[in-house]
Write an enzyme that holds these catalytic residues in place. Sequence first.
Site, mmCIF file in Angstrom:
data_model
loop_
_atom_site.group_PDB
_atom_site.id
_atom_site.type_symbol
_atom_site.label_atom_id
_atom_site.label_comp_id
_atom_site.label_asym_id
_atom_site.label_seq_id
_atom_site.Cartn_x
_atom_site.Cartn_y
_atom_site.Cartn_z
ATOM 1 N N SER A 73 0.882 -1.171 0.000
ATOM 2 C CA SER A 73 0.000 0.000 0.000
ATOM 3 C C SER A 73 0.908 1.206 0.000
ATOM 4 O O SER A 73 2.083 1.109 0.393
ATOM 5 C CB SER A 73 -0.876 0.002 1.261
ATOM 6 N N TYR A 86 -1.318 -1.217 10.663
ATOM 7 C CA TYR A 86 -1.519 -1.531 9.245
ATOM 8 C C TYR A 86 -0.307 -1.099 8.424
ATOM 9 O O TYR A 86 0.192 -1.856 7.584
ATOM 10 C CB TYR A 86 -2.783 -0.844 8.733
#
Length: 279
Positions: A137, A151
């Site tokens: 990401s 995350y």
Amino acid sequence: METQKVWFVTGASKGLGLTLVKDLLREGYKVAATSRDVAALRAEAGYQGSDFLPLQVDLTDNAAVQATVAEIIGKLGGIDVVVNNAGYGQLGTLEELTDEEARKNFDVNVFGSLNVIRHVMPHFRDKKSGAFFNISSIAGYLGTFPGWGIYNATKFAVAGFTEALSAEAASLGVAATVVYPGYFKTNFLLQGSLRTAASPIAAYKEARDLEVLHNDQIIGNQPGDPEKAAAALIRVAAMESRPLHLFLGSDALAMAHSKIEAVQHDLATFEDVSKSTDF
């Protein structure tokens, strides 16, 4: 296509994974894909032929992944491209999240992909070819998102082990690419793909403000087109020379440049401190 390549895509129940599976099948590839609901995956894919192998597997179960890889090779004749896409978002500041919440996010986002790599690599080594696309990401490159720390850490880990894999497997004919998507118009920001802290702390203003921003402004307005992201992965997989780092989306590209500029600034500003530690 001269040869019918076999793709193995994890986390294909929705979002980029599902879009990629549908596009691959439409273009004539063989596809194995994992989902928590095989019947729903088959229905969503809209494909009933033998070139599609939907699978329900717990990617955090090492033995189950080993059996799954063997099943794919046995039924589809091999594996050529792996897309480690399975994962979920975990919101919460580092203080808020429990040890259990943090470890669960690492189990799925990191160790699930490592299990796949561990059991696909013997097959890739034997045939001296293969490609991994490990989905990180932009938050795995630029970490300054308050409330996304765990995350971020899982996605930084994906980037780290992909870089190592690219060096370990280069002489074996195996390529590894870390993919950094920006915001794409999928259901990632919706309930089910994004979990919040069980015990939030109101004092964390920056984290709460960013949550509100995602809920009120970003959901539904993501600039990335998942169809174009899938097309980009298929295009890069067909290249003879593949990138180690692949940023998807103009927003991801801009944030990557911002991070690079910030690091260059710190390198220049504190160069004397860095060099002061040498003998």
